[in-house]
Design a protein around this motif. Sequence first.
Motif, PDB file in Angstrom:
ATOM      1  N   SER A   2       0.819  -1.199   0.000  1.00 14.88           N
ATOM      2  CA  SER A   2       0.000   0.000   0.000  1.00 14.88           C
ATOM      3  C   SER A   2       0.862   1.263   0.000  1.00 14.88           C
ATOM      4  N   SER A   3       0.216   2.387  -0.242  1.00 16.77           N
ATOM      5  CA  SER A   3       0.925   3.669  -0.248  1.00 16.77           C
ATOM      6  C   SER A   3       1.515   3.969   1.119  1.00 16.77           C
ATOM      7  N   LYS A   4       0.770   3.628   2.150  1.00 20.76           N
ATOM      8  CA  LYS A   4       1.260   3.882   3.510  1.00 20.76           C
ATOM      9  C   LYS A   4       2.499   3.048   3.816  1.00 20.76           C
ATOM     10  N   ASN A   6       4.651   1.922   1.592  1.00 23.78           N
ATOM     11  CA  ASN A   6       5.755   2.489   0.807  1.00 23.78           C
ATOM     12  C   ASN A   6       6.359   3.701   1.499  1.00 23.78           C
ATOM     13  N   GLU A  40       2.716  13.266   4.660  1.00 28.29           N
ATOM     14  CA  GLU A  40       1.902  12.443   3.781  1.00 28.29           C
ATOM     15  C   GLU A  40       1.330  11.245   4.520  1.00 28.29           C
TER      16      GLU A  40
END
Length: 223
Positions: A2-4, A6, A40
């Motif tokens: 997932s983006s988190k 990464n 982010e």
Amino acid sequence: MSSKQNLQKDAEEIQHLLSLATRERVKNVLKLEQQKIEAEMNRLSNTEAGKDEGTSVPKVPKQKEFHAKKITNYGWDQSEKSVKMYVSLKGVHTVPAEQVTVTYTQKSFDLIVHNLEGSNHQLNIANLLHDIDAENSSFKIKTDNLILFLRKAEKITWKYLTVAEQKSKLMKESAPPKYEDKADPSAGIMDMMRKMYDDGDDEMKRTIAKAWTESRDKEKDML
């Protein structure tokens, strides 16, 4: 991944690079990037928390619908510049002025009084006999009535308010007289003659008067 996840790996990598860096400028660049990644990650965490808890959408109260009533009590007059509509509506002066609206077009107008004693009251007149100047038309609110000023596009006399009224009048005038089957035929003829006499010019009246006189003289001779 997932983006988190990464972002988490990126943060760990930057932390490792910071431990190895010896030059101050390099450390500052790495710290700046580290702050961006942390910001982010926080944004993603807040977004996921909002989805889990459910987004609360405020309920917009449903506007009350008012029953519409047709306005039938009105009349009209005219001046050189305007056609004046006199509309009788009890209590119209008690509502706020913004609740009275009139929409004008070249050939019509639509009057609506909103929420007067729980109802909307409307007068819609279409196909006016002549054009009006919509931009310069107006209205006034009086006690229990309104006056609409329909500014004439041309300063001419209106014989009727609408095209429909004009057509109805012309059809009645052009329709042949109706006689009952059992009625006296001579009575029908006399009615027609009277109408011709009333509507005719002087020459027509002299001709009909002469015919009546001669007819009466013949009836006397037969007695």
